[in-house]
Write an enzyme that holds these catalytic residues in place. Sequence first.
Site, PDB file in Angstrom:
ATOM      1  N   SER A  58      59.279  54.722  64.723  1.00 18.26           N
ATOM      2  CA  SER A  58      57.823  54.533  64.820  1.00 18.26           C
ATOM      3  C   SER A  58      57.197  55.623  65.685  1.00 18.26           C
ATOM      4  O   SER A  58      56.150  56.195  65.329  1.00 18.26           O
ATOM      5  CB  SER A  58      57.520  53.171  65.446  1.00 18.26           C
ATOM      6  OG  SER A  58      57.954  52.139  64.599  1.00 18.26           O
TER       7      SER A  58
ATOM      8  N   GLY B 195      57.062  53.385  54.291  1.00 18.57           N
ATOM      9  CA  GLY B 195      55.779  52.685  54.368  1.00 18.57           C
ATOM     10  C   GLY B 195      54.982  53.137  55.574  1.00 18.57           C
ATOM     11  O   GLY B 195      53.755  53.304  55.503  1.00 18.57           O
TER      12      GLY B 195
ATOM     13  N   ARG C 257      55.444  48.788  46.832  1.00 21.32           N
ATOM     14  CA  ARG C 257      54.917  48.062  47.999  1.00 21.32           C
ATOM     15  C   ARG C 257      53.381  48.050  48.017  1.00 21.32           C
ATOM     16  O   ARG C 257      52.736  48.970  47.510  1.00 21.32           O
ATOM     17  CB  ARG C 257      55.477  48.691  49.290  1.00 21.32           C
ATOM     18  CG  ARG C 257      56.986  48.507  49.369  1.00 21.32           C
ATOM     19  CD  ARG C 257      57.582  49.124  50.608  1.00 21.32           C
ATOM     20  NE  ARG C 257      57.169  48.441  51.820  1.00 21.32           N
ATOM     21  CZ  ARG C 257      57.470  48.857  53.055  1.00 21.32           C
ATOM     22  NH1 ARG C 257      58.184  49.961  53.209  1.00 21.32           N
ATOM     23  NH2 ARG C 257      57.068  48.182  54.099  1.00 21.32           N
TER      24      ARG C 257
ATOM     25  N   SER D 183      50.483  43.470  61.097  1.00 22.77           N
ATOM     26  CA  SER D 183      51.011  44.754  60.639  1.00 22.77           C
ATOM     27  C   SER D 183      50.538  45.901  61.520  1.00 22.77           C
ATOM     28  O   SER D 183      49.348  46.225  61.555  1.00 22.77           O
ATOM     29  CB  SER D 183      50.597  45.011  59.189  1.00 22.77           C
ATOM     30  OG  SER D 183      50.909  46.348  58.844  1.00 22.77           O
TER      31      SER D 183
ATOM     32  N   GLN E 241      51.289  48.874  60.923  1.00 23.37           N
ATOM     33  CA  GLN E 241      50.933  49.987  60.027  1.00 23.37           C
ATOM     34  C   GLN E 241      49.463  49.911  59.648  1.00 23.37           C
ATOM     35  O   GLN E 241      48.759  50.924  59.631  1.00 23.37           O
ATOM     36  CB  GLN E 241      51.816  49.956  58.782  1.00 23.37           C
ATOM     37  CG  GLN E 241      53.278  50.226  59.104  1.00 23.37           C
ATOM     38  CD  GLN E 241      54.193  50.060  57.908  1.00 23.37           C
ATOM     39  OE1 GLN E 241      53.749  49.696  56.826  1.00 23.37           O
ATOM     40  NE2 GLN E 241      55.471  50.337  58.104  1.00 23.37           N
TER      41      GLN E 241
ATOM     42  N   ASP F 266      61.883  44.015  61.958  1.00 21.28           N
ATOM     43  CA  ASP F 266      62.889  44.800  61.239  1.00 21.28           C
ATOM     44  C   ASP F 266      64.315  44.347  61.542  1.00 21.28           C
ATOM     45  O   ASP F 266      65.270  44.852  60.943  1.00 21.28           O
ATOM     46  CB  ASP F 266      62.745  46.284  61.590  1.00 21.28           C
ATOM     47  CG  ASP F 266      61.464  46.873  61.002  1.00 21.28           C
ATOM     48  OD1 ASP F 266      60.974  46.340  59.986  1.00 21.28           O
ATOM     49  OD2 ASP F 266      60.963  47.856  61.570  1.00 21.28           O
TER      50      ASP F 266
ATOM     51  N   LYS G  29      58.826  44.360  52.701  1.00 21.47           N
ATOM     52  CA  LYS G  29      59.392  45.540  53.370  1.00 21.47           C
ATOM     53  C   LYS G  29      60.016  46.460  52.315  1.00 21.47           C
ATOM     54  O   LYS G  29      59.698  46.353  51.140  1.00 21.47           O
ATOM     55  CB  LYS G  29      60.415  45.087  54.423  1.00 21.47           C
ATOM     56  CG  LYS G  29      59.783  44.306  55.564  1.00 21.47           C
ATOM     57  CD  LYS G  29      58.862  45.187  56.375  1.00 21.47           C
ATOM     58  CE  LYS G  29      58.184  44.437  57.475  1.00 21.47           C
ATOM     59  NZ  LYS G  29      57.134  45.237  58.119  1.00 21.47           N
TER      60      LYS G  29
ATOM     61  N   ARG H 294      68.072  49.002  56.103  1.00 16.71           N
ATOM     62  CA  ARG H 294      68.490  47.934  57.030  1.00 16.71           C
ATOM     63  C   ARG H 294      69.342  46.873  56.324  1.00 16.71           C
ATOM     64  O   ARG H 294      70.166  46.217  56.946  1.00 16.71           O
ATOM     65  CB  ARG H 294      67.283  47.316  57.723  1.00 16.71           C
ATOM     66  CG  ARG H 294      66.521  48.344  58.557  1.00 16.71           C
ATOM     67  CD  ARG H 294      65.618  47.747  59.593  1.00 16.71           C
ATOM     68  NE  ARG H 294      64.607  48.713  60.003  1.00 16.71           N
ATOM     69  CZ  ARG H 294      64.816  49.741  60.823  1.00 16.71           C
ATOM     70  NH1 ARG H 294      65.999  49.944  61.360  1.00 16.71           N
ATOM     71  NH2 ARG H 294      63.827  50.581  61.119  1.00 16.71           N
TER      72      ARG H 294
HETATM   73  C1  S3P Z   1      56.183  49.985  61.698  1.00 17.40           C
HETATM   74  C2  S3P Z   1      55.643  48.734  61.556  1.00 17.40           C
HETATM   75  C3  S3P Z   1      56.336  47.612  60.889  1.00 17.40           C
HETATM   76  C4  S3P Z   1      57.818  47.891  60.663  1.00 17.40           C
HETATM   77  C5  S3P Z   1      58.078  49.289  60.206  1.00 17.40           C
HETATM   78  C6  S3P Z   1      57.533  50.302  61.206  1.00 17.40           C
HETATM   79  C7  S3P Z   1      55.392  51.011  62.388  1.00 17.40           C
HETATM   80  O1  S3P Z   1      55.729  47.372  59.638  1.00 17.40           O
HETATM   81  O2  S3P Z   1      58.362  46.976  59.748  1.00 17.40           O
HETATM   82  O3  S3P Z   1      59.468  49.517  60.043  1.00 17.40           O
HETATM   83  O4  S3P Z   1      55.966  52.054  62.789  1.00 17.40           O
HETATM   84  O5  S3P Z   1      54.178  50.815  62.559  1.00 17.40           O
HETATM   85  P1  S3P Z   1      54.378  46.507  59.534  1.00 17.40           P
HETATM   86  O6  S3P Z   1      53.442  47.064  60.480  1.00 17.40           O
HETATM   87  O7  S3P Z   1      53.900  46.640  58.132  1.00 17.40           O
HETATM   88  O8  S3P Z   1      54.801  45.101  59.868  1.00 17.40           O
END
Ligand code: S3P
Length: 450
Positions: free
Chosen positions: A29, A101, A129, A174, A176, A327, A354, A403
Amino acid sequence: MSSHGAPIPMTSRPCGPLKGEARVPGDKSISHRSLILGALCVGETEITGLLEGQDVLDTAKAMRAFGAEVTDHGGGNWSVHGVGVGGFAEPEQVIDCGNSGTGVRLIMGAMATSPIAATFTGDASLNGRPMARVTDPLALFGTQAFGRAGGRLPMTIQGAADPVPVTYTVPVPSAQVKSAVLLAGLNAPGKTVVIEAEATRDHTERMLEGFGAEITVEETDEGRVITLTGQPELKPQKIDVPRDPSSAAFPVCAALIVPGSDVLVPGIGLNPTRAGLYTTLREMGADLTYENERTEGGEPVADLRARFSPGMKGIEVPPERAASMIDEYPVLSVVAAFAQGETVMRGVKELRVKESDRIDAMAVGLRANGITVDEGPDWWTVTGLGHGNVPGGATCASHLDHRIAMSFLILGMAAQKPVSVDDGGPIATSFPIFEPLMSELGAHLVRDNA
Ligand code: S3P
């Protein structure tokens, strides 16, 4: 199929004690965000300890396509010569985010308020996705998205020429989505406000502050209210990426279930929005200690020491902890198989969207290996058989999900019979040194077609 090439079938055989030090790679991240925020500053950001997994390499390539100069100096040392907020150039080619993602959603946010168009695609997993969770809030800025049915990639984003700031309550937990909105808010005039009912990983907020943006976070009855003042001049930074708690989960969990193991996993980021797995394992009775606790680059860090823990018990994982270990449920379900009694995981609907439907992928593979799993739309349970009693012996589908592949290989280390995965290729997206690192500790991992 692996994301980049032919499938790599792999088998993990039961092994003796795992011993030694596991230096896992940099946080995924934080690595993505370092490259993206570096590209949004004028001047040079220096990064050490960058994760050189395929997901992050795809983001590095994308930042070059938007006009930043991204240089690999070797050994995890990278620099980014950015173009400034609002300075992205229109890419000449389609942006391929591979399996990531995080990459695609954050980059869409970062370009959404510049008057340029970009077309995004990915592998079969990413192209399945949901992207509407990002393009819906981006539309409030004035951004347009043209994708496939159901808001799927490939998708073209037309950035807003005259963006307006937005106030947005994130409907799903989320990071993200939250991060995409904040990154879009960078180039909108005025204040962009994001409200999240459940706290998700907060690296974007912490890093935006570090890069000099005006950003405040308030805890209210509605949840966390994040307010960002748009059009800042971000200042280049020196970033030392901590090691990834989500990757550390694999050697830690392996040590807990393989008899006689004692593994040290140094320098792990333990930001509370990420550390839920470790709290859960300790509640289950894992012999897991934090040593040398310290703060590095504004993030809490510790060395994790995990020892074989034959007396673990199944627990009910509090649903409010889900975002901080989202995760890690696949590998937790493997540990749960070796505990006594039932482990109950609720409030985990997000696992279904995911890299794969992680509840389904794990349930099918665990059952094939002799473990009882029950599931519903947003919950699942694993009935532990206790140490020494997990049959194993099956081949599991990894569904283009790193994973899932790593979790089943960990299962094979402590089951009665070997466990195989149809494709270990996706492991390279987040943990490219998984095989040598685990083998060095004493795991028996083989590539079946080598
Ligand atoms: C992440 C947020 C998570 C996680 C992903 C990394 C990030 O997803 O599952 O592996 O770096 O912001 P979500 O925000 O969609 O839950």
